[in-house]
Scaffold this motif. Structure first.
Motif, PDB file in Angstrom:
ATOM      1  N   LEU A 268       0.835  -1.201   0.000  1.00 47.42           N
ATOM      2  CA  LEU A 268       0.000   0.000   0.000  1.00 47.42           C
ATOM      3  C   LEU A 268       0.869   1.251   0.000  1.00 47.42           C
ATOM      4  O   LEU A 268       1.862   1.331   0.735  1.00 47.42           O
ATOM      5  N   ASP A 269       0.492   2.229  -0.829  1.00 47.81           N
ATOM      6  CA  ASP A 269       1.174   3.514  -0.749  1.00 47.81           C
ATOM      7  C   ASP A 269       0.643   4.272   0.463  1.00 47.81           C
ATOM      8  O   ASP A 269      -0.279   3.818   1.152  1.00 47.81           O
ATOM      9  N   THR A 270       1.211   5.428   0.745  1.00 52.24           N
ATOM     10  CA  THR A 270       0.853   6.133   1.972  1.00 52.24           C
ATOM     11  C   THR A 270      -0.613   6.562   1.975  1.00 52.24           C
ATOM     12  O   THR A 270      -1.312   6.412   2.988  1.00 52.24           O
ATOM     13  N   VAL A 271      -1.092   7.075   0.854  1.00 58.36           N
ATOM     14  CA  VAL A 271      -2.486   7.519   0.786  1.00 58.36           C
ATOM     15  C   VAL A 271      -3.435   6.333   0.956  1.00 58.36           C
ATOM     16  O   VAL A 271      -4.406   6.389   1.724  1.00 58.36           O
ATOM     17  N   GLY A 272      -3.164   5.251   0.243  1.00 54.50           N
ATOM     18  CA  GLY A 272      -4.014   4.073   0.343  1.00 54.50           C
ATOM     19  C   GLY A 272      -4.001   3.472   1.733  1.00 54.50           C
ATOM     20  O   GLY A 272      -5.039   3.027   2.245  1.00 54.50           O
ATOM     21  N   LEU A 273      -2.840   3.463   2.350  1.00 54.12           N
ATOM     22  CA  LEU A 273      -2.732   2.921   3.703  1.00 54.12           C
ATOM     23  C   LEU A 273      -3.479   3.798   4.701  1.00 54.12           C
ATOM     24  O   LEU A 273      -4.144   3.292   5.615  1.00 54.12           O
ATOM     25  N   SER A 274      -3.396   5.105   4.532  1.00 57.73           N
ATOM     26  CA  SER A 274      -4.117   6.018   5.428  1.00 57.73           C
ATOM     27  C   SER A 274      -5.623   5.792   5.341  1.00 57.73           C
ATOM     28  O   SER A 274      -6.322   5.743   6.369  1.00 57.73           O
ATOM     29  N   ALA A 275      -6.123   5.635   4.118  1.00 57.01           N
ATOM     30  CA  ALA A 275      -7.555   5.412   3.933  1.00 57.01           C
ATOM     31  C   ALA A 275      -7.988   4.076   4.531  1.00 57.01           C
ATOM     32  O   ALA A 275      -9.032   3.978   5.194  1.00 57.01           O
ATOM     33  N   ALA A 276      -7.182   3.040   4.311  1.00 53.96           N
ATOM     34  CA  ALA A 276      -7.524   1.717   4.839  1.00 53.96           C
ATOM     35  C   ALA A 276      -7.502   1.720   6.363  1.00 53.96           C
ATOM     36  O   ALA A 276      -8.380   1.134   7.013  1.00 53.96           O
ATOM     37  N   LEU A 277      -6.519   2.390   6.940  1.00 53.05           N
ATOM     38  CA  LEU A 277      -6.431   2.452   8.398  1.00 53.05           C
ATOM     39  C   LEU A 277      -7.600   3.230   8.998  1.00 53.05           C
ATOM     40  O   LEU A 277      -8.117   2.883  10.069  1.00 53.05           O
ATOM     41  N   GLU A 278      -8.005   4.279   8.325  1.00 50.59           N
ATOM     42  CA  GLU A 278      -9.127   5.070   8.824  1.00 50.59           C
ATOM     43  C   GLU A 278     -10.381   4.210   8.959  1.00 50.59           C
ATOM     44  O   GLU A 278     -11.104   4.283   9.964  1.00 50.59           O
ATOM     45  N   MET A 279     -10.636   3.370   7.971  1.00 50.19           N
ATOM     46  CA  MET A 279     -11.806   2.491   8.028  1.00 50.19           C
ATOM     47  C   MET A 279     -11.657   1.434   9.116  1.00 50.19           C
ATOM     48  O   MET A 279     -12.602   1.128   9.841  1.00 50.19           O
ATOM     49  N   GLN A 280     -10.458   0.877   9.248  1.00 59.32           N
ATOM     50  CA  GLN A 280     -10.265  -0.185  10.239  1.00 59.32           C
ATOM     51  C   GLN A 280     -10.323   0.353  11.664  1.00 59.32           C
ATOM     52  O   GLN A 280     -10.792  -0.334  12.573  1.00 59.32           O
TER      53      GLN A 280
END
Length: 294
Positions: A268-280
């Motif tokens: 995951l790139d930083t933006v994608g990881l940030s979005a995924a973490l926000e949901m989790q």
């Protein structure tokens, strides 16, 4: 007829009724002639070991003469032993030469200007080694060991140790070295000019710089997120996601905008990881979609 020729004649007469044994003996004879002469380099040890092992196996099957079986088994065992001893001797010699080389280089690189140039050279080689496929992890290990002998406090040492372990699939062991990097980064990264480029790690002579530190945090965030997704217990998932979020804060602190790369064990790139973490973090029990892969 000379005694030697008479002896060869008797051997041939003995073996002509045993063609299988004759082939085995001739194979040993050819091997023992070609190997010392250098025709089998660098495969002599391998060929000899295979030949000896096959001979030992053949001696235990079939209905040949018992004397032939014992002789073939004995010669096969001797050849395997000889090849093993030769291989061990070559490895010990190579290790000795390597140790002597490391000592010589370490002694040579005591002067500050020489040491700095040498560290730059080895670090550059290490970077190429872990990036250019196909990666030879053993060669990368040698380069990392050389760098550690010359400058054990350099940040490239724990960083490339971690990278090599990731190449070998040992992600958790890799993370240990990344945490070591971050711990030392607080103490050893110089306060001064750092434009955010990776070249600053080399030019400042320490192996620590803003971009590398951010990349280490980005890597750990990916790993912690993946572990959280793979964990079943809710409280443990939340803890791992929280820790991943803290690593993303580190990324933002040292490298504004984060990273777009999705490399190997960092899916995951930083933006994608940030979005995924926000949901989790909103609902730690929900399955990760899509589940991250190494």
């Amino acid at each position: 007829m000379s005694a030697f020729l008479r002896w060869l004649f008797y051997i041939f007469e003995y073996l002509k009724e045993r063609p299988a044994s004759l082939v085995v003996y001739l194979s040993f004879a050819v091997f023992l002639i070609l190997w010392p002469a250098g025709f089998l380099v660098p495969y002599g040890v391998t060929v000899g070991t295979i030949l000896g092992s096959v001979a030992i196996a053949l001696s235990s099957i079939g209905s040949g003469h018992i004397l032939d079986k014992w002789i073939i088994a004995g010669i096969g065992t001797a050849v395997v032993g000889l090849c093993t001893a030769t291989d061990t001797s070559e490895q010990l010699r190579a290790q000795k030469l390597r140790s002597e080389l490391e000592k010589d280089i370490q002694a040579y690189a005591t002067l500050a200007d020489v040491k700095h140039g040498f560290v730059l050279f080895v670090t550059h080689r290490l970077g190429d080694c872990v990036k250019a496929p196909p990666v030879d992890a053993d060669h990368c290990d040698d380069l990392e060991s050389l760098l550690e002998h010359v400058d054990e406090l350099n940040g490239s040492v724990p960083y490339y140790k971690a990278e090599i372990l990731r190449i070998r699939g040992r992600i958790r062991d890799s993370d240990d070295h990344l945490y070591n990097y971050l711990e030392a980064d607080d103490r050893l990264r110089p306060v001064g000019d750092d434009d955010g480029s990776i070249s600053a790690c080399a030019t400042n002579g320490t192996g620590y710089c803003r971009q590398r530190t951010a990349w280490v945090c980005h890597t750990l965030a990916n790993d912690l997120f993946r572990r959280g997704c793979e964990t079943i217990e809710i409280s443990q998932r939340r803890d791992l996601f929280d820790r991943a979020q803290k690593q993303l804060v580190c990324v933002s602190k040292w490298f504004e905008g984060g990273f777009e790369q999705r490399l190997r064990t960092r899916p995951l790139d930083t933006v994608g990881l940030s979005a995924a973490l926000e949901m989790q973090l909103k609902n730690p029990s929900r399955p990760c979609v899509p589940p991250p892969k190494t």
